[in-house]
Write a protein that holds these residues in place. Structure first.
Motif, PDB file in Angstrom:
ATOM      1  N   UNK A 206      81.102  58.053  35.874  1.00 22.58           N
ATOM      2  CA  UNK A 206      80.164  58.765  36.223  1.00 22.58           C
ATOM      3  C   UNK A 206      79.527  58.748  34.406  1.00 22.58           C
ATOM      4  N   UNK A 215      74.585  66.031  27.880  1.00 30.35           N
ATOM      5  CA  UNK A 215      75.247  67.348  28.392  1.00 30.35           C
ATOM      6  C   UNK A 215      76.069  67.098  27.401  1.00 30.35           C
ATOM      7  N   UNK A 216      75.931  66.460  26.232  1.00 33.40           N
ATOM      8  CA  UNK A 216      76.154  66.670  24.637  1.00 33.40           C
ATOM      9  C   UNK A 216      77.783  66.541  23.994  1.00 33.40           C
ATOM     10  N   UNK A 221      85.678  61.031  23.947  1.00 30.63           N
ATOM     11  CA  UNK A 221      86.742  62.066  23.332  1.00 30.63           C
ATOM     12  C   UNK A 221      87.084  62.758  24.793  1.00 30.63           C
ATOM     13  N   UNK A 233     100.833  65.575  31.907  1.00 30.97           N
ATOM     14  CA  UNK A 233     100.235  66.214  32.232  1.00 30.97           C
ATOM     15  C   UNK A 233      99.911  66.252  33.533  1.00 30.97           C
TER      16      UNK A 233
ATOM     17  N   UNK B 167      94.072  71.281  21.776  1.00 27.18           N
ATOM     18  CA  UNK B 167      93.645  70.403  21.398  1.00 27.18           C
ATOM     19  C   UNK B 167      92.211  68.970  20.870  1.00 27.18           C
ATOM     20  N   UNK B 169      89.927  67.278  22.315  1.00 24.46           N
ATOM     21  CA  UNK B 169      88.926  67.712  23.247  1.00 24.46           C
ATOM     22  C   UNK B 169      88.450  68.656  23.627  1.00 24.46           C
ATOM     23  N   UNK B 172      86.598  69.348  20.159  1.00 24.78           N
ATOM     24  CA  UNK B 172      85.396  68.936  20.477  1.00 24.78           C
ATOM     25  C   UNK B 172      84.366  69.724  21.386  1.00 24.78           C
ATOM     26  N   UNK B 176      80.332  71.284  21.681  1.00 25.89           N
ATOM     27  CA  UNK B 176      79.530  70.371  22.087  1.00 25.89           C
ATOM     28  C   UNK B 176      78.977  70.874  23.532  1.00 25.89           C
ATOM     29  N   UNK B 178      76.549  71.539  25.045  1.00 21.74           N
ATOM     30  CA  UNK B 178      74.725  72.175  25.531  1.00 21.74           C
ATOM     31  C   UNK B 178      74.496  72.466  27.431  1.00 21.74           C
ATOM     32  N   UNK B 191      87.100  71.954  29.445  1.00 23.76           N
ATOM     33  CA  UNK B 191      87.550  71.490  29.783  1.00 23.76           C
ATOM     34  C   UNK B 191      88.259  71.075  31.232  1.00 23.76           C
ATOM     35  N   UNK B 194      85.458  69.921  33.383  1.00 18.51           N
ATOM     36  CA  UNK B 194      85.625  68.463  33.165  1.00 18.51           C
ATOM     37  C   UNK B 194      86.258  68.147  34.155  1.00 18.51           C
ATOM     38  N   UNK B 195      87.488  68.196  33.701  1.00 18.77           N
ATOM     39  CA  UNK B 195      87.864  67.420  34.424  1.00 18.77           C
ATOM     40  C   UNK B 195      88.552  67.310  35.885  1.00 18.77           C
ATOM     41  N   UNK B 197      85.435  68.104  37.465  1.00 20.40           N
ATOM     42  CA  UNK B 197      84.687  66.993  37.985  1.00 20.40           C
ATOM     43  C   UNK B 197      84.934  65.496  38.462  1.00 20.40           C
ATOM     44  N   UNK B 198      85.181  65.077  36.805  1.00 20.92           N
ATOM     45  CA  UNK B 198      85.540  64.062  37.044  1.00 20.92           C
ATOM     46  C   UNK B 198      86.552  63.065  38.570  1.00 20.92           C
ATOM     47  N   UNK B 199      87.595  63.979  38.051  1.00 21.57           N
ATOM     48  CA  UNK B 199      88.086  63.571  39.259  1.00 21.57           C
ATOM     49  C   UNK B 199      88.435  63.653  40.535  1.00 21.57           C
ATOM     50  N   UNK B 233      98.426  72.432  37.509  1.00 19.31           N
ATOM     51  CA  UNK B 233      98.925  70.426  37.951  1.00 19.31           C
ATOM     52  C   UNK B 233      98.272  69.714  36.680  1.00 19.31           C
ATOM     53  N   UNK B 234      97.561  69.958  35.993  1.00 20.40           N
ATOM     54  CA  UNK B 234      96.846  68.824  35.390  1.00 20.40           C
ATOM     55  C   UNK B 234      95.493  69.729  34.880  1.00 20.40           C
TER      56      UNK B 234
END
Lengths: 234, 234
Positions: A206, A215-216, A221, A233, B167, B169, B172, B176, B178, B191, B194-195, B197-199, B233-234
């Motif tokens: 991505x 996305x900002x 990070x 985790x 934490x 992230x 941040x 941030x 947007x 968070x 996002x996690x 989504x990326x996974x 779990x994550x």
DNA sequence: TGTACATCAGTGAACGCGCGTTCACTGATGTAC
DNA sequence: TGTACATCAGTGAACGCGCGTTCACTGATGTAC
């Protein structure tokens, strides 16, 4: 004099091959793999198009060679990171550095497959080498967390046979591990390696494709939090 | 009679446009996006090449339209899955189904970017729509787990202002956001989204590109374990 | 209902381009005696 | 050290291809009166 000593001609030959590949990488970075053109490479090197056929069987051969090199490069990067002893997060950082250094190189290996094209067979071996390195580090991290601090009392601590599969995935992996055939890692380590691997690719693909721009937030990070956080985790 | 009533010519026009796009998708599935050819499409439709210029400004316009449609299709798929109330794992399954139904459609949006090409601006809005849906479901799942079973006693339970960032992230993301501008989700939900989504993309991009073939295990088992496991779990 | 006109889908020829690849050939470099 | 030969890098012309795109044009379909 030694068996491996290269004649001047051989030296020249390998050098020109290297230059051709270097220009090819430039082109891929500029126009993507589908924009790679033998004639354009030749022109950049100041030679005529057909001259390249002295060095590569053709366009497909050249691409194949680049794919091979990309795999090799990643495997070496991984191996070096593993040797550095910086653990899983070290692997992650190394991979991100490798990917950001040349996004199109990453995509040549892990990007959109060209429907007709098939990667050379020997890349399978390199791919497994990469997974083996990842498994090594996962296994080390796994035992490093639990053992000598004896009596910590987690139910899943290391027993000498290795713990039994904890869920459906681990049970499945215990029986389907061709990708880790030679590796002694127990199922929960296989699982951990696979999860880490896929998550790495999620963030990187991505980020490299530019889906975070606008996305900002700062991708770094996010990356740090995902791959350098607490061990348990995920 | 109504304002929206289409004249025969308009109906014909939209139908031909649709047929052109359908053939374009066929071609992309067969030869990838870089192999898309206007002339070949025209031939398949039994018309001459220049005829297509009645319907699209050119090759780039056509591709842009396909990208737009792909985004739209995924946004709709996501919205439908969210409405179905099957939670995050429902979203995951829907996305995998969507991706497997036409891998090249997935890659057209999330695959290797073509260095020159820039996606049309309005896809940004659709992309945010997709993230908004994801955030909705994450938020619902978040509160669903903790509240009425009062006294469960986790330190991070919902307080009315929302919990503070846990934490780096989350801190941040709190500043941030947007990509989630209009959405009231607190940092830990950002968070989580996002996690997730990326996974998702990690597993899907590797699976669709064929990097699991030959490894031995069943991608679906991996997918299920990653996205339908325990919530925490994550 | 019928005529005159505007709209517009589609054609066919043509332009210029760059591509991968082949072929016969030149000329320089290296090797053998 | 010098000659005879083999190796091989590189050239230039040519082949055939398919591409996107333009242009002037034909003919059918719809609209206005």
């Amino acid at each position: 004099m030694a068996a491996g000593a290269a004649s001047p001609r051989e030296r020249y030959r390998t050098q020109v091959r290297a230059e051709i590949k270097a220009r090819a990488w430039d082109q891929i970075a500029t126009a993507g793999a589908s924009g790679l053109s033998l004639n354009a490479i030749a022109k950049e090197l100041g030679m005529s198009g057909p001259a390249l056929y002295r060095y590569f069987g053709g366009r497909d051969d050249l691409i194949t060679e680049l794919v091979r090199d990309a795999y090799r490069s990643l495997a070496d990067t991984f191996a070096a990171a593993a040797d550095a002893g910086t653990g899983l997060s070290g692997l992650a950082r190394a991979m991100r550095r490798w990917a950001l250094a040349d996004p199109q190189r990453y995509f040549l290996v892990y990007g959109t497959p060209v429907p007709g094209y098939r990667a050379p067979d020997d890349t399978t071996a390199t791919a497994r080498e990469i997974m083996a390195t990842l498994l090594d580090v996962c296994a080390a991290e796994d035992t490093a967390g639990t053992p000598e601090a004896a009596g910590a009392g987690t139910a899943e601590a290391a027993q000498e046979g290795g713990p039994a599969p904890a869920d459906a995935l681990e049970a499945h992996l215990a029986d389907h591990r061709q990708w880790a055939a030679e590796h002694p890692a127990p199922p929960h380590v296989l699982r951990r390696a696979l999860a880490y691997w896929t998550r790495l690719h999620g963030v990187l693909s991505l980020e490299l494709a530019g889906h975070f721009t606008g996305m900002g937030f700062d991708p770094e990070v996010l990356f740090t939090a995902e791959f350098e956080g607490l061990r348990g985790r995920g």
